[in-house]
Write a protein that holds these residues in place. Structure first.
Motif, PDB file in Angstrom:
ATOM      1  N   LYS A  70       0.811  -1.217   0.000  1.00  0.00           N
ATOM      2  CA  LYS A  70       0.000   0.000   0.000  1.00  0.00           C
ATOM      3  C   LYS A  70       0.845   1.268   0.000  1.00  0.00           C
ATOM      4  N   THR A  71       2.150   1.132  -0.102  1.00  0.00           N
ATOM      5  CA  THR A  71       3.011   2.303  -0.114  1.00  0.00           C
ATOM      6  C   THR A  71       3.516   2.563  -1.527  1.00  0.00           C
ATOM      7  N   GLY A  72       4.050   3.730  -1.716  1.00  0.00           N
ATOM      8  CA  GLY A  72       4.556   4.096  -3.032  1.00  0.00           C
ATOM      9  C   GLY A  72       6.027   3.766  -3.191  1.00  0.00           C
ATOM     10  N   PRO A  73       6.581   4.109  -4.347  1.00  0.00           N
ATOM     11  CA  PRO A  73       7.988   3.826  -4.632  1.00  0.00           C
ATOM     12  C   PRO A  73       8.955   4.481  -3.647  1.00  0.00           C
ATOM     13  N   ASP A  74       8.580   5.632  -3.094  1.00  0.00           N
ATOM     14  CA  ASP A  74       9.460   6.307  -2.137  1.00  0.00           C
ATOM     15  C   ASP A  74       9.676   5.463  -0.885  1.00  0.00           C
TER      16      ASP A  74
END
Length: 118
Positions: A70-74
């Motif tokens: 559920k997190t982004g690439p960062d």
């Protein structure tokens, strides 16, 4: 932290060896109880911060962290890549020679992974 699934005739435990101390690194204090229930000792630390103290007195490290789907690439870079590098560097500084890194791709959707759609 997701609660472990009970399996018939087998209780989830971090270590069945009473002479082995197992530690689980957690980011949030509310995760401590789960580690304790599994027979471990929680260590409060964050892979996005300084982890040097988290490896004090360790003989080996098993890295099984991940930023989650559920997190982004960062966050993937901050936790999965840079967090692992920080932990390896901390282990080297403390003379810890055993480091196991667990990783998987597509385990949440095995059919897609088998089709090579990753």
């Amino acid at each position: 932290m997701q609660e472990p699934t009970e399996r018939p005739g087998n209780r989830w435990e971090l270590s069945k060896n009473p002479q082995m101390n197992v530690y689980g690194m957690i980011r949030k204090e509310e995760q401590a109880q789960t580690i304790k229930e599994l027979g471990g000792h929680p260590i409060l630390a964050d892979l996005e911060g300084n982890v040097d103290k988290a490896v004090d007195n360790m003989e080996a490290i098993i890295f099984a962290a991940g930023s989650g789907p559920k997190t982004g690439p960062d966050k993937t870079t901050a936790v999965d890549k840079n967090g692992a590098i920080k932990l390896v560097d901390a282990a080297k500084k403390k003379g810890i020679e055993r480091f196991v890194m667990l990783s998987s791709v597509g385990s949440d959707d095995p059919e897609q992974a088998q089709e090579g759609n990753m």
